[in-house]
Design a protein around this motif. Sequence first.
Motif, short mmCIF file in Angstrom:
data_model
loop_
_atom_site.label_atom_id
_atom_site.label_comp_id
_atom_site.label_asym_id
_atom_site.label_seq_id
_atom_site.Cartn_x
_atom_site.Cartn_y
_atom_site.Cartn_z
N HIS A 195 -33.35 1.55 -18.57
CA HIS A 195 -32.86 2.03 -17.28
C HIS A 195 -32.00 3.28 -17.46
N ASP A 196 -31.10 3.23 -18.46
CA ASP A 196 -30.19 4.36 -18.70
C ASP A 196 -30.88 5.56 -19.33
N SER A 197 -32.02 5.33 -19.98
CA SER A 197 -32.70 6.41 -20.70
C SER A 197 -33.38 7.41 -19.78
N GLY A 198 -33.74 6.97 -18.58
CA GLY A 198 -34.48 7.85 -17.68
C GLY A 198 -35.97 7.88 -17.99
N LEU A 199 -36.39 7.17 -19.04
CA LEU A 199 -37.81 7.10 -19.40
C LEU A 199 -38.50 6.04 -18.56
N SER A 200 -39.79 6.21 -18.38
CA SER A 200 -40.56 5.15 -17.74
C SER A 200 -40.61 3.97 -18.70
N ALA A 201 -40.94 2.79 -18.19
CA ALA A 201 -41.04 1.62 -19.04
C ALA A 201 -42.11 1.83 -20.12
N THR A 202 -43.22 2.45 -19.75
CA THR A 202 -44.29 2.72 -20.72
C THR A 202 -43.80 3.62 -21.84
N GLN A 203 -43.13 4.70 -21.48
CA GLN A 203 -42.62 5.64 -22.50
C GLN A 203 -41.57 4.96 -23.38
N PHE A 204 -40.67 4.22 -22.77
CA PHE A 204 -39.62 3.54 -23.53
C PHE A 204 -40.21 2.55 -24.52
N CYS A 205 -41.19 1.76 -24.07
CA CYS A 205 -41.81 0.76 -24.94
C CYS A 205 -42.52 1.41 -26.12
N LYS A 206 -43.21 2.52 -25.87
CA LYS A 206 -43.85 3.24 -26.98
C LYS A 206 -42.82 3.75 -27.96
N GLN A 207 -41.73 4.31 -27.45
CA GLN A 207 -40.68 4.88 -28.29
C GLN A 207 -40.00 3.79 -29.13
N GLN A 208 -39.80 2.61 -28.55
CA GLN A 208 -39.10 1.52 -29.23
C GLN A 208 -40.05 0.56 -29.95
N ASP A 209 -41.35 0.81 -29.85
CA ASP A 209 -42.38 -0.05 -30.44
C ASP A 209 -42.25 -1.49 -29.91
N ILE A 210 -42.20 -1.58 -28.59
CA ILE A 210 -42.08 -2.86 -27.89
C ILE A 210 -43.35 -3.06 -27.08
N GLY A 211 -43.82 -4.28 -27.02
CA GLY A 211 -44.98 -4.59 -26.18
C GLY A 211 -44.63 -4.38 -24.71
N TYR A 212 -45.43 -3.59 -24.02
CA TYR A 212 -45.17 -3.27 -22.62
C TYR A 212 -45.19 -4.52 -21.74
N ALA A 213 -46.17 -5.39 -21.94
CA ALA A 213 -46.28 -6.61 -21.12
C ALA A 213 -45.08 -7.51 -21.34
N SER A 214 -44.65 -7.66 -22.58
CA SER A 214 -43.47 -8.48 -22.87
C SER A 214 -42.23 -7.90 -22.21
N PHE A 215 -42.10 -6.57 -22.31
CA PHE A 215 -40.95 -5.91 -21.70
C PHE A 215 -40.92 -6.17 -20.18
N CYS A 216 -42.07 -5.99 -19.54
CA CYS A 216 -42.15 -6.19 -18.09
C CYS A 216 -41.87 -7.65 -17.71
N ASN A 217 -42.40 -8.59 -18.49
CA ASN A 217 -42.14 -10.01 -18.22
C ASN A 217 -40.66 -10.33 -18.32
N TRP A 218 -40.00 -9.83 -19.37
CA TRP A 218 -38.57 -10.08 -19.54
C TRP A 218 -37.74 -9.37 -18.48
N ARG A 219 -38.13 -8.17 -18.12
CA ARG A 219 -37.39 -7.43 -17.09
C ARG A 219 -37.43 -8.21 -15.78
N LYS A 220 -38.60 -8.76 -15.44
CA LYS A 220 -38.73 -9.55 -14.21
C LYS A 220 -37.92 -10.85 -14.33
N ARG A 221 -38.05 -11.53 -15.44
CA ARG A 221 -37.33 -12.78 -15.65
C ARG A 221 -35.82 -12.58 -15.51
N LEU A 222 -35.32 -11.52 -16.11
CA LEU A 222 -33.88 -11.26 -16.08
C LEU A 222 -33.42 -10.80 -14.70
N SER A 223 -34.28 -10.10 -13.97
CA SER A 223 -33.88 -9.64 -12.63
C SER A 223 -33.92 -10.77 -11.61
N ASP A 224 -34.64 -11.86 -11.92
CA ASP A 224 -34.73 -12.99 -11.00
C ASP A 224 -33.53 -13.92 -11.09
#
Length: 96
Positions: A18-47
């Motif tokens: 969120h603070d980076s200003g990058l899209s989730a896709t760009q951030f995940c590529k940069q951090q070598d994180i699975g995009y689907a996992s990131f999105c699932n956790w982001r939703k879980r934490l926001s709920d």
Amino acid sequence: MRKHRTSEQWQALVDQQHDSGLSATQFCKQQDIGYASFCNWRKRLSDQPAGEAPGSDDASFLDLSSLMDASSSSGAGWNIVLSLGNGVELRLSQNG
């Protein structure tokens, strides 16, 4: 090798993205994180309800004595519904 992260670590990654200003896709590529996992956790934490820490197992109490005092003076009963998640509810009622 797959890295297992705690909910607190996922929250930190969500905040970083969120603070980076990058899209989730760009951030995940940069951090070598699975995009689907990131999105699932982001939703879980926001709920989660505001102020509730992820994975928090601490018990908290709500003093309901004021409800009982108010209902006895007005003659109206009380009805309490505790939503436990996954469609499970605990209902407490008092008849007049």
